[in-house]
Write an enzyme that holds these catalytic residues in place. Structure first.
Site, short mmCIF file in Angstrom:
data_model
loop_
_atom_site.label_atom_id
_atom_site.label_comp_id
_atom_site.label_asym_id
_atom_site.label_seq_id
_atom_site.Cartn_x
_atom_site.Cartn_y
_atom_site.Cartn_z
N SER A 203 36.23 30.60 43.01
CA SER A 203 37.61 30.34 43.40
C SER A 203 38.03 28.99 42.84
CB SER A 203 37.71 30.29 44.93
OG SER A 203 38.97 29.76 45.32
N TYR B 113 34.16 26.58 52.60
CA TYR B 113 34.45 27.61 51.59
C TYR B 113 34.46 26.99 50.19
CZ TYR B 113 37.20 31.22 49.11
OH TYR B 113 37.65 32.17 48.23
N1 LIG Z 1 42.25 37.01 47.50
C1 LIG Z 1 42.29 35.78 46.99
O1 LIG Z 1 43.38 35.15 46.92
C2 LIG Z 1 41.04 35.13 46.42
C3 LIG Z 1 41.17 33.94 45.70
C4 LIG Z 1 40.05 33.33 45.17
C5 LIG Z 1 38.80 33.90 45.36
N2 LIG Z 1 38.68 35.05 46.08
C6 LIG Z 1 37.32 35.60 46.25
O2 LIG Z 1 37.31 36.95 45.85
C7 LIG Z 1 36.30 37.64 46.58
C8 LIG Z 1 36.89 38.91 47.18
O3 LIG Z 1 37.96 38.55 48.01
P1 LIG Z 1 39.15 39.56 48.37
O4 LIG Z 1 40.36 38.73 48.52
O5 LIG Z 1 39.14 40.70 47.45
O6 LIG Z 1 38.71 39.98 49.85
P2 LIG Z 1 38.80 41.35 50.66
O7 LIG Z 1 38.79 40.95 52.09
O8 LIG Z 1 39.90 42.22 50.16
O9 LIG Z 1 37.41 42.04 50.30
C9 LIG Z 1 36.19 41.49 50.70
C10 LIG Z 1 35.16 42.60 50.82
O10 LIG Z 1 33.91 42.00 51.17
C11 LIG Z 1 33.35 42.75 52.22
N3 LIG Z 1 32.45 41.89 53.00
C12 LIG Z 1 32.81 40.91 53.86
N4 LIG Z 1 31.70 40.38 54.42
C13 LIG Z 1 30.64 41.06 53.89
C14 LIG Z 1 29.26 40.99 54.09
N5 LIG Z 1 28.71 40.12 54.95
N6 LIG Z 1 28.46 41.83 53.40
C15 LIG Z 1 28.99 42.73 52.53
N7 LIG Z 1 30.30 42.85 52.32
C16 LIG Z 1 31.11 42.01 52.99
C17 LIG Z 1 34.51 43.26 53.03
O11 LIG Z 1 34.15 44.39 53.82
C18 LIG Z 1 35.51 43.61 51.92
O12 LIG Z 1 35.32 44.93 51.47
C19 LIG Z 1 35.76 36.65 47.60
O13 LIG Z 1 34.57 36.08 47.09
C20 LIG Z 1 36.84 35.59 47.69
O14 LIG Z 1 36.34 34.34 48.07
C21 LIG Z 1 39.77 35.68 46.62
#
Ligand SMILES: NC(=O)c1ccc[n+]([C@@H]2O[C@H](COP(=O)([O-])OP(=O)(O)OC[C@H]3O[C@@H](n4cnc5c(N)ncnc54)[C@H](O)[C@@H]3O)[C@@H](O)[C@H]2O)c1
Length: 267
Positions: free
Chosen positions: A144, A157
């Site tokens: 991120s 985080y």
């Molecule tokens: N959405 C954003 O703006 C954003 C920005 C920067 C980075 N990210 C990173 O992208 C990645 C995905 O985020 P997202 O926004 O798609 O989230 P999301 O909530 O849409 O998806 C996350 C997924 O991870 C699964 N998960 C959560 N805890 C878990 C665990 N303990 N074991 C296995 N699976 C687990 C959830 O069930 C879900 O399917 C993350 O690493 C997040 O930090 C997201």
């Protein structure tokens, strides 16, 4: 692009992970959706299969090293090889309790690191013997922009994502000569349903003011294209890299948005 290859995507049941899993499958990979939410994982698999792909959901809590190891064994039993690992899962529910340092409970720090960082280290350690035996493998860590700049909130985080960037360079350095590439994608705001839900209009405006592209946030598919690129042969000379997919959020001087608005108000 990924014919005959096998890709594991942790957290592949939703958001960025889902978009990545579906894109790998569309490009020919057999995909393992490793997610704590098995119902949502099965739904992604149904979607992939209905589009002619091959996938399997494996219930995995990435906070538990034994479950990661079992998921990797299950992948090998089902598909016989592992070409790609995407360390995408993170526990975003902890963000609500993740403030600046003075307000950071060590318990939240530990839980955050366990879910976001230890998970990636363990998964990487579990797939490496197979990838080294194959003399090829690509690992993509979902980091991120929060791990690349200072802030006064999301302390745990941000530090967990910075550690993920370091893991990326350590793995590339340690195993690159043996055919392993490890890179990271650092998104800015990605418009997953969960992210959009928590975005009041003034916050959208802040992102818009700091974005260097017309959109204020990325679609998950715009991150997925970079994930599959980094995992593919097209990225064969890229190793240990962290690629921002942030619409230029960290490309400009920090004064930009404030300066633009001050100048607008001064007119
Ligand atoms: N959405 C954003 O703006 C954003 C920005 C920067 C980075 N990210 C990173 O992208 C990645 C995905 O985020 P997202 O926004 O798609 O989230 P999301 O909530 O849409 O998806 C996350 C997924 O991870 C699964 N998960 C959560 N805890 C878990 C665990 N303990 N074991 C296995 N699976 C687990 C959830 O069930 C879900 O399917 C993350 O690493 C997040 O930090 C997201």
């Amino acid at each position: 692009m990924f014919d005959e290859q096998v890709a594991i995507v942790t957290g592949g049941a939703s958001g960025i992970g889902r978009a990545g899993a579906e894109r790998f499958a569309g490009l020919g990979a057999r995909v393992v959706v490793a997610d704590i939410n098995i119902e949502a994982g099965e739904e992604v698999v149904r979607h992939i299969v209905s589009n002619g792909g091959d996938a399997k959901a494996v219930r995995t809590d990435v906070r538990e090293p034994d479950q990661i190891s079992a998921m990797v064994d299950e992948t090998l039993a089902a598909f016989g090889r592992i070409d790609v690992l995407v360390n995408n899962a993170a526990d975003l529910s902890l963000l609500a309790q993740d403030d600046h340092l003075l307000n950071t409970d060590p318990d939240i720090w530990e839980k955050t690191f366990r879910a976001n960082q230890l998970s990636a280290m363990v998964a990487t350690k579990c797939v490496l013997p197979t990838m080294l035996a194959q003399r090829s493998g690509a690992i993509v860590n979902i980091s991120s922009v929060d791990g690349m700049s200072g802030d006064d909130t999301r302390f745990a985080y941000s530090m967990s994502k910075a550690a993920l960037n370091q893991l990326t360079m350590m793995v590339a350095t340690g195993y690159g000569k043996q055919g392993i590439r490890c890179n990271a994608v650092a998104p800015g705001l990605v418009l997953t349903p969960a992210a959009e839900d928590g975005l009041p209009p003034p916050v959208r405006q802040v992102f818009d003011d700091n974005s260097l592209v017309p959109a204020f946030g990325a679609e998950p598919s715009e991150v997925a294209t970079v994930i599959t690129f980094l995992a593919s042969e097209d990225a064969s000379f890229i190793n240990g890299e962290v690629i921002r997919v942030d619409g230029g959020l960290l490309s400009h001087v920090s004064l930009l948005a404030g300066m633009r608005s001050a100048l607008r108000e001064g007119r």
